[in-house]
Structures are given as C-alpha cells and as structure tokens.
Motif scaffolding. Structure first.
Motif, PDB file in Angstrom:
ATOM      1  N   LEU A  18      35.243  30.328  28.301  1.00 35.17           N
ATOM      2  CA  LEU A  18      36.101  30.915  29.332  1.00 35.17           C
ATOM      3  C   LEU A  18      37.354  31.544  28.729  1.00 35.17           C
ATOM      4  N   LEU A  19      37.926  30.882  27.731  1.00 36.22           N
ATOM      5  CA  LEU A  19      39.159  31.392  27.134  1.00 36.22           C
ATOM      6  C   LEU A  19      38.943  32.641  26.287  1.00 36.22           C
ATOM      7  N   PHE A  20      37.815  32.733  25.616  1.00 34.38           N
ATOM      8  CA  PHE A  20      37.648  33.821  24.660  1.00 34.38           C
ATOM      9  C   PHE A  20      36.623  34.885  25.058  1.00 34.38           C
ATOM     10  N   PHE A  21      35.740  34.593  25.989  1.00 37.19           N
ATOM     11  CA  PHE A  21      34.699  35.558  26.327  1.00 37.19           C
ATOM     12  C   PHE A  21      34.584  35.798  27.831  1.00 37.19           C
ATOM     13  N   TYR A  22      35.610  35.466  28.588  1.00 38.15           N
ATOM     14  CA  TYR A  22      35.539  35.561  30.035  1.00 38.15           C
ATOM     15  C   TYR A  22      35.704  37.006  30.490  1.00 38.15           C
ATOM     16  N   LYS A  23      34.849  37.425  31.409  1.00 36.12           N
ATOM     17  CA  LYS A  23      34.957  38.730  32.063  1.00 36.12           C
ATOM     18  C   LYS A  23      34.882  38.462  33.553  1.00 36.12           C
ATOM     19  N   CYS A  24      35.800  39.008  34.297  1.00 37.22           N
ATOM     20  CA  CYS A  24      35.887  38.768  35.740  1.00 37.22           C
ATOM     21  C   CYS A  24      34.609  39.230  36.437  1.00 37.22           C
ATOM     22  N   PRO A  25      33.886  38.334  37.116  1.00 36.85           N
ATOM     23  CA  PRO A  25      32.649  38.731  37.785  1.00 36.85           C
ATOM     24  C   PRO A  25      32.885  39.683  38.950  1.00 36.85           C
ATOM     25  N   PHE A  26      33.996  39.524  39.671  1.00 40.70           N
ATOM     26  CA  PHE A  26      34.305  40.412  40.799  1.00 40.70           C
ATOM     27  C   PHE A  26      34.504  41.839  40.303  1.00 40.70           C
ATOM     28  N   GLY A  31      34.163  46.773  40.261  1.00 41.23           N
ATOM     29  CA  GLY A  31      35.044  47.676  39.528  1.00 41.23           C
ATOM     30  C   GLY A  31      36.492  47.514  39.921  1.00 41.23           C
ATOM     31  N   ILE A  32      36.741  46.841  41.041  1.00 37.42           N
ATOM     32  CA  ILE A  32      38.101  46.629  41.535  1.00 37.42           C
ATOM     33  C   ILE A  32      38.606  45.288  41.005  1.00 37.42           C
ATOM     34  N   PRO A  33      39.827  45.247  40.491  1.00 41.57           N
ATOM     35  CA  PRO A  33      40.353  43.975  39.984  1.00 41.57           C
ATOM     36  C   PRO A  33      40.536  42.943  41.100  1.00 41.57           C
ATOM     37  N   CYS A  34      40.317  41.692  40.773  1.00 38.36           N
ATOM     38  CA  CYS A  34      40.498  40.610  41.742  1.00 38.36           C
ATOM     39  C   CYS A  34      41.944  40.116  41.696  1.00 38.36           C
ATOM     40  N   PRO A  35      42.340  39.218  42.607  1.00 37.16           N
ATOM     41  CA  PRO A  35      43.721  38.720  42.586  1.00 37.16           C
ATOM     42  C   PRO A  35      44.106  38.013  41.288  1.00 37.16           C
ATOM     43  N   GLY A  36      43.148  37.449  40.594  1.00 42.82           N
ATOM     44  CA  GLY A  36      43.455  36.736  39.352  1.00 42.82           C
ATOM     45  C   GLY A  36      43.300  37.569  38.094  1.00 42.82           C
ATOM     46  N   CYS A  37      42.882  38.818  38.245  1.00 41.35           N
ATOM     47  CA  CYS A  37      42.689  39.663  37.064  1.00 41.35           C
ATOM     48  C   CYS A  37      43.989  39.809  36.283  1.00 41.35           C
ATOM     49  N   ASN A  38      43.854  39.824  34.991  1.00 42.96           N
ATOM     50  CA  ASN A  38      44.943  39.945  34.021  1.00 42.96           C
ATOM     51  C   ASN A  38      45.710  38.650  33.826  1.00 42.96           C
ATOM     52  N   LYS A 113      34.952  51.386  35.169  1.00 38.01           N
ATOM     53  CA  LYS A 113      33.846  52.337  35.347  1.00 38.01           C
ATOM     54  C   LYS A 113      32.532  51.816  34.762  1.00 38.01           C
ATOM     55  N   LYS A 114      32.553  50.617  34.197  1.00 33.76           N
ATOM     56  CA  LYS A 114      31.325  49.992  33.715  1.00 33.76           C
ATOM     57  C   LYS A 114      30.761  49.031  34.762  1.00 33.76           C
ATOM     58  N   SER A 115      31.317  49.074  35.966  1.00 33.62           N
ATOM     59  CA  SER A 115      30.906  48.139  37.006  1.00 33.62           C
ATOM     60  C   SER A 115      29.538  48.497  37.576  1.00 33.62           C
ATOM     61  N   LEU A 116      28.942  47.519  38.223  1.00 34.82           N
ATOM     62  CA  LEU A 116      27.635  47.705  38.845  1.00 34.82           C
ATOM     63  C   LEU A 116      27.705  48.723  39.981  1.00 34.82           C
ATOM     64  N   PHE A 117      28.734  48.646  40.836  1.00 34.12           N
ATOM     65  CA  PHE A 117      28.880  49.602  41.942  1.00 34.12           C
ATOM     66  C   PHE A 117      29.030  51.028  41.435  1.00 34.12           C
ATOM     67  N   TYR A 118      29.827  51.224  40.396  1.00 31.64           N
ATOM     68  CA  TYR A 118      30.025  52.565  39.845  1.00 31.64           C
ATOM     69  C   TYR A 118      28.692  53.106  39.321  1.00 31.64           C
ATOM     70  N   PHE A 119      27.949  52.240  38.636  1.00 34.27           N
ATOM     71  CA  PHE A 119      26.647  52.639  38.097  1.00 34.27           C
ATOM     72  C   PHE A 119      25.691  53.031  39.221  1.00 34.27           C
ATOM     73  N   ILE A 120      25.642  52.231  40.289  1.00 34.43           N
ATOM     74  CA  ILE A 120      24.723  52.500  41.402  1.00 34.43           C
ATOM     75  C   ILE A 120      25.114  53.789  42.130  1.00 34.43           C
ATOM     76  N   PHE A 121      26.381  53.936  42.486  1.00 32.19           N
ATOM     77  CA  PHE A 121      26.804  55.097  43.266  1.00 32.19           C
ATOM     78  C   PHE A 121      26.838  56.381  42.451  1.00 32.19           C
ATOM     79  N   ARG A 122      26.953  56.272  41.150  1.00 33.88           N
ATOM     80  CA  ARG A 122      26.919  57.459  40.297  1.00 33.88           C
ATOM     81  C   ARG A 122      25.508  58.006  40.219  1.00 33.88           C
ATOM     82  N   HIS A 123      24.508  57.142  40.351  1.00 36.91           N
ATOM     83  CA  HIS A 123      23.116  57.554  40.234  1.00 36.91           C
ATOM     84  C   HIS A 123      22.429  57.773  41.581  1.00 36.91           C
TER      85      HIS A 123
END
Length: 124
Positions: A18-26, A31-38, A113-123
């Motif tokens: 969690l400390l070294f490899f965590y990526k926000c699932p939301f 693609g939109i940051p969550c309240p805890g992002c950063n 822009k690497k998010s799942l929604f961006y990928f789906i709506f771009r295609h």
C-alpha cells in the motif's frame, strides 16, 4: 491454523504494498481524483519535512492522522468515535469539493487519461 507470525508478516507485506505501489482504484476507473487522492504524496513530503508541499497536495493529512489517533484513544466511547468520524467525513467532502472547483483538472487534482472510462469513451 495460521500462526501469529505469518499473520503479522502478511500485514507488514500488505502495508508495504500500500505504501509503495498503491494506485487509487477510483481514479484508475473514472479518471477523476477521489477525496483521498494525493494523501500519500502529502505524507511523503511531510516525512521529508517539506510542510508547504505536504499541505499543497492534501491539507487534511495531519487532521486525518490526528482523528485516527483520537479514534484509537477513545475506542471504548462509541459516541465520541462516531462524532469524530462524522466530522472527518464532512471535512473531507467539503475539502474535496473545494479542491475540485479550484484545481481540477490541474495539479494536484489531475484527470487520469489512462483510466478505464477514458479508454472506453475514446473508443466508442
């Protein structure tokens, strides 16, 4: 039966991940940051004694740590813990709306822009 040593090792391993490899699932999905992002970035700068950058990335890191400690200290008083958690949730939501209105989509509240929604709506 799993021994206590293996359980502790598993907990340490999960915390390490969690400390070294965590990526926000939301943010990964929407693609939109969550309240805890950063908050991890804020913790990084706080641990490196750079208070200005720590507050820039997430000003509620230190209140979150304080509320976490208070919840542990008052864990037997459920009303107090509930009030602290309601206060924390309210602060997080208000601060999130403030950050989204002020910063999004600029740093630190960037659109992924690497998010799942961006990928789906771009295609589509």
């Amino acid at each position: 039966m799993i021994s206590q040593k293996i359980k502790k090792l598993g907990i340490v391993f999960i915390l390490f991940l969690l400390l070294f490899f965590y990526k926000c699932p939301f943010q990964t999905i929407t693609g939109i940051p969550c309240p805890g992002c950063n908050m991890m970035t804020s913790l990084y700068y706080l641990l490196h004694m750079n208070l200005k950058l720590s507050l820039y990335y997430h000003a509620l890191l230190m209140p979150t740590i304080l509320i976490f400690i208070l919840c542990i200290l008052f864990r037997k008083n459920t009303k107090c813990v509930k009030a602290l958690l309601i206060l924390w949730c309210t602060l997080m939501i208000v601060y999130y709306v403030y950050r989204m209105l002020l910063y999004f989509p600029k740093t630190p509240m960037v659109y992924d822009k690497k998010s799942l929604f961006y990928f789906i709506f771009r295609h589509v």
